[in-house]
Scaffold this motif. Structure first.
Motif, PDB file in Angstrom:
ATOM      1  N   GLU B 113       0.792  -1.313   0.127  1.00 55.12           N
ATOM      2  CA  GLU B 113      -0.013   0.266   0.028  1.00 55.12           C
ATOM      3  C   GLU B 113       0.759   1.329  -0.014  1.00 55.12           C
ATOM      4  O   GLU B 113       0.620   2.198  -0.612  1.00 55.12           O
ATOM      5  CB  GLU B 113      -0.869  -0.011   1.173  1.00 55.12           C
ATOM      6  N   MET B 114       1.848   1.320   0.901  1.00 55.51           N
ATOM      7  CA  MET B 114       2.669   2.479   0.884  1.00 55.51           C
ATOM      8  C   MET B 114       3.503   2.768  -0.260  1.00 55.51           C
ATOM      9  O   MET B 114       3.743   4.110  -0.470  1.00 55.51           O
ATOM     10  CB  MET B 114       3.820   2.109   2.157  1.00 55.51           C
ATOM     11  N   THR B 115       3.724   1.681  -1.027  1.00 62.44           N
ATOM     12  CA  THR B 115       4.333   2.018  -2.320  1.00 62.44           C
ATOM     13  C   THR B 115       3.484   2.344  -3.534  1.00 62.44           C
ATOM     14  O   THR B 115       3.928   2.469  -4.821  1.00 62.44           O
ATOM     15  CB  THR B 115       5.546   1.087  -2.762  1.00 62.44           C
ATOM     16  N   GLY B 116       2.240   2.296  -3.189  1.00 62.99           N
ATOM     17  CA  GLY B 116       1.145   2.250  -4.171  1.00 62.99           C
ATOM     18  C   GLY B 116       1.261   1.157  -5.319  1.00 62.99           C
ATOM     19  O   GLY B 116       0.870   1.311  -6.369  1.00 62.99           O
ATOM     20  N   LEU B 117       1.445   0.017  -4.771  1.00 62.52           N
ATOM     21  CA  LEU B 117       1.418  -1.071  -5.537  1.00 62.52           C
ATOM     22  C   LEU B 117       0.199  -2.094  -5.567  1.00 62.52           C
ATOM     23  O   LEU B 117      -0.142  -3.041  -6.262  1.00 62.52           O
ATOM     24  CB  LEU B 117       2.651  -2.050  -5.368  1.00 62.52           C
ATOM     25  N   GLY B 118      -0.432  -1.582  -4.681  1.00 59.36           N
ATOM     26  CA  GLY B 118      -1.970  -2.190  -4.496  1.00 59.36           C
ATOM     27  C   GLY B 118      -2.738  -2.920  -5.845  1.00 59.36           C
ATOM     28  O   GLY B 118      -2.977  -3.995  -5.913  1.00 59.36           O
ATOM     29  N   LEU B 130       9.307   0.583 -15.917  1.00 57.16           N
ATOM     30  CA  LEU B 130      10.699   0.696 -14.917  1.00 57.16           C
ATOM     31  C   LEU B 130      10.188   1.448 -13.791  1.00 57.16           C
ATOM     32  O   LEU B 130      10.536   0.866 -12.449  1.00 57.16           O
ATOM     33  CB  LEU B 130      11.374   1.713 -15.874  1.00 57.16           C
ATOM     34  N   GLY B 131       9.097   2.404 -13.699  1.00 56.80           N
ATOM     35  CA  GLY B 131       8.857   2.942 -12.422  1.00 56.80           C
ATOM     36  C   GLY B 131       8.142   2.049 -11.465  1.00 56.80           C
ATOM     37  O   GLY B 131       8.237   2.107 -10.365  1.00 56.80           O
ATOM     38  N   MET B 132       7.192   0.902 -11.867  1.00 56.43           N
ATOM     39  CA  MET B 132       6.486   0.148 -11.131  1.00 56.43           C
ATOM     40  C   MET B 132       7.643  -0.800 -10.355  1.00 56.43           C
ATOM     41  O   MET B 132       7.661  -1.346  -9.186  1.00 56.43           O
ATOM     42  CB  MET B 132       5.692  -0.773 -11.799  1.00 56.43           C
ATOM     43  N   GLY B 133       8.638  -1.335 -11.217  1.00 50.47           N
ATOM     44  CA  GLY B 133       9.507  -1.946 -10.788  1.00 50.47           C
ATOM     45  C   GLY B 133      10.604  -1.430  -9.792  1.00 50.47           C
ATOM     46  O   GLY B 133      10.922  -1.974  -8.609  1.00 50.47           O
ATOM     47  N   GLN B 134      10.575   0.075  -9.784  1.00 50.04           N
ATOM     48  CA  GLN B 134      11.364   0.823  -8.960  1.00 50.04           C
ATOM     49  C   GLN B 134      10.615   0.760  -7.536  1.00 50.04           C
ATOM     50  O   GLN B 134      11.247   0.798  -6.346  1.00 50.04           O
ATOM     51  CB  GLN B 134      11.436   2.059  -9.479  1.00 50.04           C
ATOM     52  N   ARG B 135       9.320   0.819  -7.718  1.00 49.63           N
ATOM     53  CA  ARG B 135       8.468   0.750  -6.438  1.00 49.63           C
ATOM     54  C   ARG B 135       8.435  -0.511  -5.737  1.00 49.63           C
ATOM     55  O   ARG B 135       8.597  -0.570  -4.462  1.00 49.63           O
ATOM     56  CB  ARG B 135       7.098   1.238  -6.946  1.00 49.63           C
ATOM     57  N   LEU B 136       8.523  -1.651  -6.558  1.00 47.74           N
ATOM     58  CA  LEU B 136       8.713  -2.817  -5.937  1.00 47.74           C
ATOM     59  C   LEU B 136       9.879  -2.980  -5.241  1.00 47.74           C
ATOM     60  O   LEU B 136       9.973  -3.462  -4.061  1.00 47.74           O
ATOM     61  CB  LEU B 136       8.585  -3.866  -6.920  1.00 47.74           C
TER      62      LEU B 136
END
Lengths: 291, 303
Positions: B113-118, B130-136
């Protein structure tokens, strides 16, 4: 190190520790959360069952006239012959379990969480071996369930309480598990899927046949002897049927023609040596190389 | 706190990290700045034991990272955008990582939730941007609630909103007393995030100073002065720590003295000024100046 302005971390996380049972759980989650792994296992079960039915269909001779010992021997051998094919799947799976982490970069996450590395390496090898063994057992059960009615149509019905039959069947599950483990060590040494699979399949399935072809053309006994000790050849001892009616164990050593002859015990010892060698080499390289 | 002592790493004939020593302190954001190939990533990888130092040592809170009883609680590291198996979902990746340390599932959902990956947590990582991978990667770094964060180029590939989020997050983590060490090759990004900067070039530390010092040094006080009486003014301004150079006819570049003093001297001696401009050399300029000799891969000037 104390910090002046630290707000307390969530209390539940202050007691977390890296542990071997934790690594086992982690590797189990990893194994079952990849489609490729799941497919390999499903394929092993289907192939074992399918092969056994095909073999049972061909068992249309003798029938009731066959002595019980011959019926047992037939079923044990027909059910384990698919191991040549399912072993190939287990080998590919064993390599991919570790090489897939290297090719995707996942290994860096694994070794950052467990920087000692060898605990993660051991957990991975253990989970792979145990799960593959269990899948092997399930395959055997599925093969029995699918083929016994077919055998019965041909008048063949094995005595499943006979320990020799059971040992051969359970041994075929062990063969799959150890083939996967040996292939895992190739993957750990080479850190590369293509190279690992080529090595595993070559050592286990291609070279024994290939070298025998060389032998048949040239008569070079050294070639035949190398083929004899390759892991693919000696590993078959695991599902060898030793019940009543099988031939007496041969004399171990070089025969008059200079050809190496092994009995089941020696084959198992050499197979174990291959695995230990592979795992130790993999462990040393895993510890020493930059990830 | 991270301590680097005479740390070196050699790859074949190339010395990637050359005898660096530094201390990265808790309670602040320390930037690790340098051109591509300067040795930033190698240094970070040595801190978490992925690369073995050729010589020297790196310790986290006084001991080698490999000796920590709870490595994920000690250090959270984002080392490459995708150190993740592409065939696994983000959630399973984090669950597998959490399992190694007995971190509860609740925490996995918290960092998702904190990283907006929900919304993408159950999707396979192979399809991530790339951005999603970075958030993960950041979610994985935060998972063990670490005392120290090591983030290699964390804003790479993030959208402006994500960049802002990383900036606030690192600030908050540092304010909580944690050690935050993040690398970038962009000075402008550092200027807005870091309290302290370590500049690396060709494997050596070029600068290790508070951000305010770097800014002060770089803005210097260069003043452009345009006057028809350049010779008179230059003579007038001559002093031991003042330098006056002439780039073109009628234009002087003066440093070591500020615009107000130049204007007052000129007025008191009746010198006519056409222009009096303090030039704030940008941080970017300062960085380029610092690393000018230390760039590994230089682009040829376009003719």
């Amino acid at each position: 190190m104390t910090t002046a302005t630290a707000t307390p971390a969530p209390r539940s996380l202050d007691s977390i520790r890296l542990s071997f049972p934790g690594l086992i759980r982690s590797e189990w989650i990893k194994l079952r959360s990849l489609r490729s792994t799941v497919w390999c296992y499903v394929l092993i079960i289907l192939a074992t069952a399918g092969f056994s039915v095909l073999m049972a269909l061909s068992a249309n001779f003798g029938g009731d006239d066959l002595p019980q010992a011959a019926q047992n021997s037939m079923v044990a051998q027909y059910l384990t012959v698919g191991g040549n094919f399912t072993g190939l799947i287990a080998a590919v799976l064993g390599v991919l379990v570790i090489s897939g982490e290297y090719t995707t970069g996942m290994i860096r996450t694994t070794y950052t969480a467990a920087p000692g590395r060898l605990s993660a390496y051991t957990a991975k090898a253990l989970v792979l071996t145990v799960v593959t063994f269990i899948v092997g057992l399930i395959s055997v059960v599925a093969a029995l369930a699918a083929s016994i009615p077919v055998f019965a149509l041909n008048g063949v019905s094995p005595d499943l309480s006979n320990p020799d039959v059971l040992i051969a069947l359970i041994g075929s599950a062990g063969y799959l598990a150890l083939i996967a483990l040996l292939s895992f060590s190739f993957g750990a040494i080479l850190r590369n899927s293509a190279g690992g699979i080529a090595t595993a399949v070559g050592m286990l399935f291609v070279l024994p046949v290939g070298i025998n072809i060389v032998y048949s053309f040239t008569g070079a006994t050294w070639a035949a002897n190398i083929a004899t000790i390759l892991p693919g050849s000696v590993g078959a001892a695991l599902y060898q049927y030793n019940g009543e009616g099988t031939e007496a164990a041969p004399a171990v050593g070089f025969n008059a023609d200079g050809i190496l002859v092994l009995d089941q015990a020696w084959m198992l010892i050499i197979f174990a040596a291959w695995i230990v060698l592979g795992l130790v080499a993999g462990a040393i390289l895993t510890k020493r190389r930059d990830a | 706190m991270i301590e680097l002592q005479h740390l070196s790493k050699r790859y074949g004939s190339k010395l990637a990290v050359d005898d660096i020593s530094a201390t990265i302190r808790p309670g602040m954001v320390t930037g690790f700045l340098g051109p591509n190939g300067a040795g930033k990533s190698t240094t970070m990888r040595m801190i978490v034991g992925l690369d073995h130092p050729t010589s020297g040592s790196a310790t986290v809170n006084g001991r080698r990272y490999q000796n920590s009883a709870a490595p994920l609680h000690e250090v959270g590291a984002l080392l490459e955008a995708k150190a993740v198996h592409t065939g696994r979902s983000a959630q399973n990746h984090l669950l597998a990582l959490a399992a190694t340390h007995g971190i509860p599932k609740k925490r996995v959902h918290e960092v998702i939730e904190m990283t907006g990956l929900g919304s993408v947590a159950r999707k396979r990582v192979g399809g991530f941007s790339l951005g999603m991978g970075q958030r993960l990667g950041i979610a994985a770094a935060l998972l063990g609630d670490p005392h120290t964060l090591i983030l290699d180029e964390p804003v790479n590939g993030l959208d402006p909103e994500g960049v802002l989020w990383v900036r606030r997050l690192t600030r908050q983590l540092a304010d909580e007393g944690r050690t935050v060490f993040l690398s970038s090759h962009l000075m402008s990004e550092m200027a807005q995030t870091a309290d302290h900067v370590i500049v690396l070039g060709r494997g050596k530390i070029i600068a290790d100073a508070p951000m305010t010092d770097i800014i002060a040094a770089s803005t210097g006080n260069l003043v452009h002065v345009r006057t028809p009486q350049t010779a008179d003014l230059a003579r007038l301004l001559t002093a031991p720590d003042v330098s006056v150079t002439s780039r073109e006819n009628g234009l002087l570049e003066v440093s070591g003295i500020d615009a107000r003093q130049i204007g007052e001297s000129a007025a008191s001696h009746g010198i006519v000024l056409h222009e009096l401009t303090p030039v704030n050399a940008s941080l970017e300029d300062a960085y380029l100046q610092l690393t000018n000799d230390a760039v590994e891969y230089r682009t040829e000037e376009v003719r």
